[in-house]
Design a protein around this motif. Structure first.
Motif, PDB file in Angstrom:
ATOM      1  N   GLU A 183      26.096  42.755  22.474  1.00 36.26           N
ATOM      2  CA  GLU A 183      25.480  41.672  21.719  1.00 36.26           C
ATOM      3  C   GLU A 183      24.382  40.941  22.478  1.00 36.26           C
ATOM      4  O   GLU A 183      23.587  40.215  21.875  1.00 36.26           O
ATOM      5  N   ILE A 184      24.321  41.071  23.800  1.00 34.89           N
ATOM      6  CA  ILE A 184      23.380  40.300  24.610  1.00 34.89           C
ATOM      7  C   ILE A 184      22.527  41.245  25.439  1.00 34.89           C
ATOM      8  O   ILE A 184      23.051  42.119  26.131  1.00 34.89           O
ATOM      9  N   LYS A 185      21.206  41.050  25.377  1.00 35.25           N
ATOM     10  CA  LYS A 185      20.274  41.877  26.132  1.00 35.25           C
ATOM     11  C   LYS A 185      19.288  40.989  26.877  1.00 35.25           C
ATOM     12  O   LYS A 185      18.815  39.972  26.345  1.00 35.25           O
ATOM     13  N   LEU A 186      18.965  41.362  28.089  1.00 36.15           N
ATOM     14  CA  LEU A 186      17.869  40.757  28.834  1.00 36.15           C
ATOM     15  C   LEU A 186      16.675  41.689  28.780  1.00 36.15           C
ATOM     16  O   LEU A 186      16.843  42.920  28.750  1.00 36.15           O
ATOM     17  N   TYR A 187      15.473  41.140  28.769  1.00 33.29           N
ATOM     18  CA  TYR A 187      14.302  42.003  28.757  1.00 33.29           C
ATOM     19  C   TYR A 187      13.172  41.377  29.563  1.00 33.29           C
ATOM     20  O   TYR A 187      13.099  40.151  29.749  1.00 33.29           O
ATOM     21  N   ALA A 188      12.280  42.233  30.042  1.00 32.86           N
ATOM     22  CA  ALA A 188      11.122  41.792  30.815  1.00 32.86           C
ATOM     23  C   ALA A 188      10.023  42.833  30.660  1.00 32.86           C
ATOM     24  O   ALA A 188      10.297  44.031  30.503  1.00 32.86           O
ATOM     25  N   GLY A 189       8.781  42.355  30.714  1.00 33.22           N
ATOM     26  CA  GLY A 189       7.678  43.295  30.562  1.00 33.22           C
ATOM     27  C   GLY A 189       6.333  42.621  30.678  1.00 33.22           C
ATOM     28  O   GLY A 189       6.218  41.482  31.155  1.00 33.22           O
ATOM     29  N   ALA A 190       5.303  43.324  30.229  1.00 36.15           N
ATOM     30  CA  ALA A 190       3.931  42.833  30.249  1.00 36.15           C
ATOM     31  C   ALA A 190       3.449  42.615  28.816  1.00 36.15           C
ATOM     32  O   ALA A 190       3.908  43.293  27.893  1.00 36.15           O
ATOM     33  N   ARG A 191       2.509  41.684  28.642  1.00 37.67           N
ATOM     34  CA  ARG A 191       2.054  41.321  27.296  1.00 37.67           C
ATOM     35  C   ARG A 191       0.568  40.990  27.318  1.00 37.67           C
ATOM     36  O   ARG A 191       0.086  40.269  28.192  1.00 37.67           O
ATOM     37  N   TYR A 192      -0.147  41.539  26.347  1.00 37.69           N
ATOM     38  CA  TYR A 192      -1.529  41.118  26.094  1.00 37.69           C
ATOM     39  C   TYR A 192      -1.566  40.353  24.779  1.00 37.69           C
ATOM     40  O   TYR A 192      -0.982  40.792  23.778  1.00 37.69           O
ATOM     41  N   PHE A 193      -2.242  39.216  24.774  1.00 42.17           N
ATOM     42  CA  PHE A 193      -2.403  38.415  23.563  1.00 42.17           C
ATOM     43  C   PHE A 193      -3.869  38.048  23.396  1.00 42.17           C
ATOM     44  O   PHE A 193      -4.543  37.674  24.368  1.00 42.17           O
ATOM     45  N   GLY A 194      -4.369  38.159  22.171  1.00 36.52           N
ATOM     46  CA  GLY A 194      -5.756  37.796  21.900  1.00 36.52           C
ATOM     47  C   GLY A 194      -5.913  37.134  20.550  1.00 36.52           C
ATOM     48  O   GLY A 194      -5.174  37.440  19.603  1.00 36.52           O
ATOM     49  N   SER A 195      -6.850  36.200  20.471  1.00 40.76           N
ATOM     50  CA  SER A 195      -7.162  35.527  19.211  1.00 40.76           C
ATOM     51  C   SER A 195      -8.668  35.333  19.126  1.00 40.76           C
ATOM     52  O   SER A 195      -9.297  34.879  20.091  1.00 40.76           O
ATOM     53  N   TYR A 196      -9.233  35.680  17.967  1.00 42.33           N
ATOM     54  CA  TYR A 196     -10.677  35.534  17.795  1.00 42.33           C
ATOM     55  C   TYR A 196     -10.965  35.058  16.372  1.00 42.33           C
ATOM     56  O   TYR A 196     -10.287  35.458  15.424  1.00 42.33           O
ATOM     57  N   GLY A 197     -11.989  34.226  16.253  1.00 40.66           N
ATOM     58  CA  GLY A 197     -12.399  33.745  14.933  1.00 40.66           C
ATOM     59  C   GLY A 197     -12.339  32.244  14.778  1.00 40.66           C
ATOM     60  O   GLY A 197     -12.686  31.724  13.719  1.00 40.66           O
ATOM     61  N   ALA A 198     -11.917  31.519  15.830  1.00 41.42           N
ATOM     62  CA  ALA A 198     -11.901  30.053  15.785  1.00 41.42           C
ATOM     63  C   ALA A 198     -13.281  29.547  16.199  1.00 41.42           C
ATOM     64  O   ALA A 198     -13.638  29.600  17.373  1.00 41.42           O
ATOM     65  N   ASN A 199     -14.051  29.076  15.246  1.00 39.76           N
ATOM     66  CA  ASN A 199     -15.417  28.601  15.496  1.00 39.76           C
ATOM     67  C   ASN A 199     -15.497  27.092  15.288  1.00 39.76           C
ATOM     68  O   ASN A 199     -15.060  26.575  14.258  1.00 39.76           O
ATOM     69  N   PHE A 200     -16.077  26.393  16.257  1.00 33.61           N
ATOM     70  CA  PHE A 200     -16.162  24.935  16.225  1.00 33.61           C
ATOM     71  C   PHE A 200     -17.629  24.493  16.270  1.00 33.61           C
ATOM     72  O   PHE A 200     -18.480  25.164  16.859  1.00 33.61           O
ATOM     73  N   ASP A 201     -17.888  23.338  15.653  1.00 33.50           N
ATOM     74  CA  ASP A 201     -19.230  22.753  15.711  1.00 33.50           C
ATOM     75  C   ASP A 201     -19.459  22.085  17.063  1.00 33.50           C
ATOM     76  O   ASP A 201     -18.535  21.544  17.679  1.00 33.50           O
ATOM     77  N   LYS A 202     -20.730  22.101  17.501  1.00 33.20           N
ATOM     78  CA  LYS A 202     -21.079  21.429  18.748  1.00 33.20           C
ATOM     79  C   LYS A 202     -21.182  19.923  18.569  1.00 33.20           C
ATOM     80  O   LYS A 202     -20.801  19.149  19.442  1.00 33.20           O
TER      81      LYS A 202
END
Length: 228
Positions: A183-202
């Motif tokens: 019922e119980i598991k431990l885990y570990a690893g590597a992760r890539y995360f990316g987000s694009y498209g949030a544009n803000f006014d100057k």
């Protein structure tokens, strides 16, 4: 003629035995599948802001460009999912942020515009493949996910009430899990995360969305999953 009666009786007994087995122990993919629900909690250490940039704000010394942001090493989240044999699907929420990068003799242009931190609150749907190893408590896994992220303004002072914007988000991860109990598991690893498209006014009411945020990080993850 006795041998004919013998073979007929033997055939009838065999058919009855097979019929009884078929009804008492049904076989098929449904009975063989291992299915369960699970929840997991995790820590994500954002180690490297890979490709992270804010178009419209430069951060350089002479001709050398620097990332405007640096890791905070603070991120975490949780998920609820469903496991079926070697495939897992879950819905995940993750909070992470990057700090303002202060490098000696390197300046922002425009000056003093960048916020002290940039946060990302994301929701993703993930699909994993567990690479089962027979008679081993360790299971390698790979996974991908897509969803949306709410990115905070990159400016020290938000303009036009643009405190944050939604954008596309995606991730890829790989690692190993270890069975403490079924019922119980431990885990570990590597992760890539990316987000694009949030544009803000100057500036207030310019409506140009000139500050384009690419939130892109590589990090490590570790957590615990509970099956039920």
């Amino acid at each position: 003629m006795h041998y004919k009666k013998f073979f007929s009786a033997a055939a009838l007994a065999t058919l009855l035995s097979l019929s009884n087995s078929a009804f008492s122990d049904p076989v098929g993919p449904i009975s063989d599948e291992e299915t369960s629900y699970y929840v997991r909690l995790q820590y994500n250490g954002e180690i490297l802001p890979l490709f992270t940039k804010i178009d419209g704000i430069t951060y350089k010394k002479d001709k050398t460009d620097y990332s405007p942001l640096k890791p905070s090493f603070i991120a975490g989240g949780g998920a609820f999912g469903y496991k079926m044999d070697d495939i897992r699907v879950d819905v995940e929420g993750v909070y992470s942020y990057l700090n303002k990068n202060d490098v000696k003799d390197v300046v922002f242009t425009p000056a003093d515009t960048i916020a002290n931190s940039l946060t990302a609150i994301s929701g993703l749907v993930n699909v994993y493949y567990d690479i089962a190893i027979e008679d081993m408590p360790i299971t390698p896994y790979i996974g991908v996910g897509v969803g949306a992220a709410y990115i905070s303004t990159p400016l020290a002072t938000a303009v036009s009430s643009q405190n944050g914007k939604f954008a596309f988000a995606g991730q890829a991860r790989a690692g190993v899990s270890y069975d403490i109990t079924p019922e119980i598991k431990l885990y570990a690893g590597a992760r890539y995360f990316g987000s694009y498209g949030a544009n803000f006014d100057k500036t207030n009411n310019d409506g140009k969305g000139e500050l384009k945020v690419l939130y892109s990080t590589v990090g490590a993850e570790a957590g615990v999953a509970f099956n039920f």
